[in-house]
Design an enzyme around this catalytic site. Structure first.
Site, PDB file in Angstrom:
ATOM      1  N   ALA A  69       0.810  -1.219   0.000  1.00 42.72           N
ATOM      2  CA  ALA A  69       0.000   0.000   0.000  1.00 42.72           C
ATOM      3  C   ALA A  69       0.843   1.269   0.000  1.00 42.72           C
ATOM      4  O   ALA A  69       0.300   2.364   0.102  1.00 42.72           O
ATOM      5  CB  ALA A  69      -0.930  -0.004   1.207  1.00 42.72           C
ATOM      6  N   ARG A 118       7.815 -20.332  -9.800  1.00 45.16           N
ATOM      7  CA  ARG A 118       7.979 -21.398  -8.803  1.00 45.16           C
ATOM      8  C   ARG A 118       9.351 -21.318  -8.144  1.00 45.16           C
ATOM      9  O   ARG A 118       9.487 -21.463  -6.944  1.00 45.16           O
ATOM     10  CB  ARG A 118       7.831 -22.777  -9.465  1.00 45.16           C
ATOM     11  N   HIS A 122      -3.114 -12.228   6.619  1.00 38.42           N
ATOM     12  CA  HIS A 122      -1.929 -11.978   5.810  1.00 38.42           C
ATOM     13  C   HIS A 122      -1.292 -13.250   5.274  1.00 38.42           C
ATOM     14  O   HIS A 122      -0.714 -13.234   4.186  1.00 38.42           O
ATOM     15  CB  HIS A 122      -0.909 -11.173   6.610  1.00 38.42           C
ATOM     16  N   ASP A 163       2.013  -5.137  12.280  1.00 37.80           N
ATOM     17  CA  ASP A 163       1.902  -4.232  11.123  1.00 37.80           C
ATOM     18  C   ASP A 163       0.618  -3.409  11.191  1.00 37.80           C
ATOM     19  O   ASP A 163       0.048  -3.050  10.158  1.00 37.80           O
ATOM     20  CB  ASP A 163       1.962  -5.023   9.808  1.00 37.80           C
ATOM     21  N   LEU A 172      -3.977  -6.290   0.618  1.00 40.19           N
ATOM     22  CA  LEU A 172      -4.109  -5.815   1.983  1.00 40.19           C
ATOM     23  C   LEU A 172      -3.492  -4.427   2.104  1.00 40.19           C
ATOM     24  O   LEU A 172      -2.592  -4.055   1.344  1.00 40.19           O
ATOM     25  CB  LEU A 172      -3.415  -6.779   2.942  1.00 40.19           C
ATOM     26  N   ALA A 173      -3.984  -3.656   3.069  1.00 41.55           N
ATOM     27  CA  ALA A 173      -3.505  -2.283   3.276  1.00 41.55           C
ATOM     28  C   ALA A 173      -3.012  -2.106   4.710  1.00 41.55           C
ATOM     29  O   ALA A 173      -3.318  -1.131   5.374  1.00 41.55           O
ATOM     30  CB  ALA A 173      -4.609  -1.287   2.952  1.00 41.55           C
ATOM     31  N   GLY A 174      -2.268  -3.086   5.166  1.00 40.41           N
ATOM     32  CA  GLY A 174      -1.835  -3.066   6.555  1.00 40.41           C
ATOM     33  C   GLY A 174      -2.667  -4.036   7.366  1.00 40.41           C
ATOM     34  O   GLY A 174      -3.328  -4.932   6.821  1.00 40.41           O
TER      35      GLY A 174
END
Length: 384
Positions: free
Chosen positions: A138, A225, A249, A272, A308-310
């Site tokens: 983010a 991979r 996460h 986080d 995700l943003a934190g």
């Protein structure tokens, strides 16, 4: 002479009652205790050590509204959640904005004794990270930039010498010189938010990098991979890796495999958390990160994509998550949230005579989403 005090609870490692005595903010003795009804006693452990906290309880260490008062309020909220040592984390922004955050943290530490104790250091996460989507997370792309030792020195001056950790991507030209210079100043260098090759990661470790920032996150949605930067960091025995065990996460199998690869000696937990941690679910606009959505189960995500943003759950949830998702014992999960990250904070996070009297008394049973706190003691003072 300061009056001696004590707490009695069950040792998470043995299940037996122990008594921790302390005076003048320091532990003086740890001994087995004679206590009736041992099974009814709460657990007793060091306070949690979280080296990655961007904000908490509606208070942000970043953005245009950051102030010393906001930092103090953030610390009080964190302590209520069982975190007694933290690295306030400043993330990618324009140069002056980052300096503003660092000055606010320094001012808060000068003004408030509790904040000075709990903020054992500052973690600068960015702006020397990957500009690529996914790996950047983010962090705002327009402020990503190469490492600059003069900028680091300006950060450290603004922070009044409190910077203890930086996160950097090793893909930049001449980054090894930067890593060597910063680590030579006693600051921990962590690899994160990167698209570096395995060879670049090895070169960074050779130069002095010893940590990995929330491994498995701040990463591309799709990777080869092999080889890739996750395998390289997992295989590198000189790196200790941070993990976010909040259930959002990292999936259970991923967290389990990564912990087994690193071993418990080279792993630690972080939260986080962003400022929205502890806030009601809903859609929010944040000064750093833009539009985000906080769900009822604590997932904080970018409103415009799947990233995700934190995070929005404190480290006490991460301890419970490590038990639930990876099958760790309570004692091992606590170690990843106390003694292991405490190595970055001057050896905090243990119950050793002479160490700070930072303690938590709590209930926990398998399947609980978090530790259920009874008491939090910081530097010998019972606060909650």
């Amino acid at each position: 002479m300061s009056q001696q005090q004590s707490l009695t609870g069950r040792d998470p490692a043995s299940g037996r009652p122990i008594e921790v005595r302390y005076a003048a903010g320091r532990i003086t003795d740890v001994r087995q205790a004679d206590a009736a009804g041992d099974a009814e006693l709460p657990w007793l452990a060091p306070g949690l050590v979280d080296v990655q906290v961007n904000g908490f309880g509606g208070h942000d260490a970043n953005g245009p509204d950051v102030t010393a008062d906001a930092i103090v309020a953030m610390i009080n909220a964190l302590v209520r959640a069982g975190t007694t040592t933290t690295f306030a984390t400043v993330i990618t922004e324009a140069p002056e904005a980052m300096l503003r955050s660092l000055r606010a943290i320094a001012e808060a530490r000068r003004q408030d004794p509790l904040t000075a104790h709990v903020i054992a250091g500052v973690h600068v996460e960015g702006p020397n990270i990957s500009e690529q989507d996914g790996a950047r997370g983010a962090h705002p792309a327009e402020h990503v930039r190469p490492p600059d030792l003069a900028e680091f020195e300006a950060w450290q001056q603004a922070a009044e010498g409190a910077i203890r950790m930086i996160t950097v991507s090793p893909h930049f030209h001449a980054v090894t010189d930067y890593i060597a210079a910063v680590s030579g100043r006693g600051v921990a260098v962590s690899i994160g938010h990167t698209h570096a090759t395995p060879e670049q990661i090895t070169a960074a470790v050779d130069a002095g990098a010893r940590w990995s920032t929330h491994l498995g996150n701040g990463a591309h949605a799709t990777l080869p991979r092999h080889p890739n930067y996750l395998w390289a960091q997992l295989a590198e025995d000189r790196l200790s890796c941070g993990f976010i065990a909040d259930g959002h996460h990292l999936p259970a199998a991923t967290l389990t495999a990564m912990l087994r690869a690193k071993g418990l000696d080279r792993a630690y937990l972080v939260s986080d958390t962003a400022a929205l941690a502890g806030m009601p679910p809903g859609r929010y606009r944040t000064p750093v990160g833009g539009d985000v959505v906080l769900t009822a189960d604590g997932r904080l995500g970018d409103a415009t994509n799947s990233y995700l943003a934190g995070a929005a759950l404190p480290l006490a949830h991460g301890v419970a998550g490590a038990v639930r998702l990876a099958g760790l014992s309570l004692a091992d999960a606590l170690r990843l949230a106390t003694g292991n990250p405490g190595l970055l904070a001057g050896g905090r996070g243990t119950l050793e005579p002479g160490g700070p009297a930072d303690l938590i008394l709590f209930d926990f049973a398998a399947g609980d989403p978090s530790l259920r706190l009874h008491q939090v003691v910081v530097a010998g003072n019972r606060l909650y």
